[in-house]
Write an enzyme that holds these catalytic residues in place. Sequence first.
Site, short mmCIF file in Angstrom:
data_model
loop_
_atom_site.label_atom_id
_atom_site.label_comp_id
_atom_site.label_asym_id
_atom_site.label_seq_id
_atom_site.Cartn_x
_atom_site.Cartn_y
_atom_site.Cartn_z
N GLN A 71 0.84 -1.20 0.00
CA GLN A 71 0.00 0.00 0.00
C GLN A 71 0.87 1.25 0.00
O GLN A 71 1.82 1.37 0.79
CB GLN A 71 -0.92 0.03 1.22
CG GLN A 71 -1.91 1.19 1.17
CD GLN A 71 -2.82 1.24 2.37
OE1 GLN A 71 -2.42 1.69 3.43
NE2 GLN A 71 -4.07 0.80 2.20
N CYS A 101 -6.84 6.35 5.22
CA CYS A 101 -6.24 6.60 6.53
C CYS A 101 -6.76 7.92 7.11
O CYS A 101 -6.69 8.97 6.46
CB CYS A 101 -4.72 6.66 6.43
SG CYS A 101 -3.91 6.97 8.02
N ARG A 226 -8.04 -4.25 13.08
CA ARG A 226 -7.78 -4.25 14.53
C ARG A 226 -8.20 -5.55 15.21
O ARG A 226 -7.58 -5.95 16.20
CB ARG A 226 -8.50 -3.06 15.16
CG ARG A 226 -7.87 -1.71 14.80
CD ARG A 226 -8.70 -0.55 15.35
NE ARG A 226 -10.01 -0.50 14.73
CZ ARG A 226 -11.05 0.15 15.24
NH1 ARG A 226 -10.93 0.78 16.40
NH2 ARG A 226 -12.21 0.17 14.61
#
Length: 328
Positions: A71, A101, A226
Amino acid sequence: MPSIGPYTLPNPVVLAPMAGVTDRPFRQLCRELGAGLVVGEMVSGKPELRNTRKSKLRLDHTGEPEPIAVQIVGGDPEIMADSARFNVENGAQIIDINMGCPAKKVCNKAAGSALLRDEALVKDILQATVEAVNVPVSLKIRTGWCPDSRNAVRIAELAEQAGIVSLAVHGRTRACGYGNTVEYDTIRDVKQSTSLPVFANGDITDARKAVDVMRYTGADGVLIGRAAQGRPWIFREVVHFMETDTELDAPGLNEIESILQRHLNALYEFYGEYLGVRIARKHVSWYLNNQPGNSFRKTFNQLDSPTAQMDAISEYFRKASLRKEAAA
């Protein structure tokens, strides 16, 4: 199974890129434990940052199974195109563009999800990057800049026109950060508006949730971020549920200990003892988040050698096993 360019994934469960988390040791572990694809930590498009220690470590794909997905992040079309070429020369087989982001240090530089405010610039970056390389280019976005400006459907249209081959959508706006409820409705709208493979992302915390999200949104796959921290076996759990509609038994203490020890040893080898010991601390905290022993984590964080850390882990699980036997 969904495909990204010429690469058909073995399953639709993907490890989302996370700065400071999805390094090579973690990527390899997640692949071993069922991830259909893993994406490396985002790397800056700026050429002056390529020779830093951090960037060199992020660009190390030694021994990883194909396809290698990298990325990149930035806000200038020419720089992003050059970054894509550089990473392909360095072994990348899929280039993923970060427009998702929400971090201030990224958005303040007009990159990441900040780009969603400028659709013309988005179009230029996508076209320049796709034209620069002969490998598939994917895109990760949020649903928009803020709740009053959800333009993910329009961005998906621009992406398809530019030659992007797959799209990952985090179901929050940039302004929402990681708070508020994920808006799976927008992901569903994106999927209905495009012929591209779409991967849903955001609060996918277990196998049942992953399947529910795919069914609701129509997404071709899911990105898990996460929820994989300290729980890299979540990928095999999701795949098992997809295939059988039943939940896989959680790993026992012995297996968790084995996985954690392998992870720590890989960190020591990859980073060296000094950095490896320090990076290990956050991972151990995640692994033991659902286990008893907060005082152990405090003590563990003061240990400064691999031997001391490994001995402490062995002792922790020995005591945990004794507690479990006593309670049986």
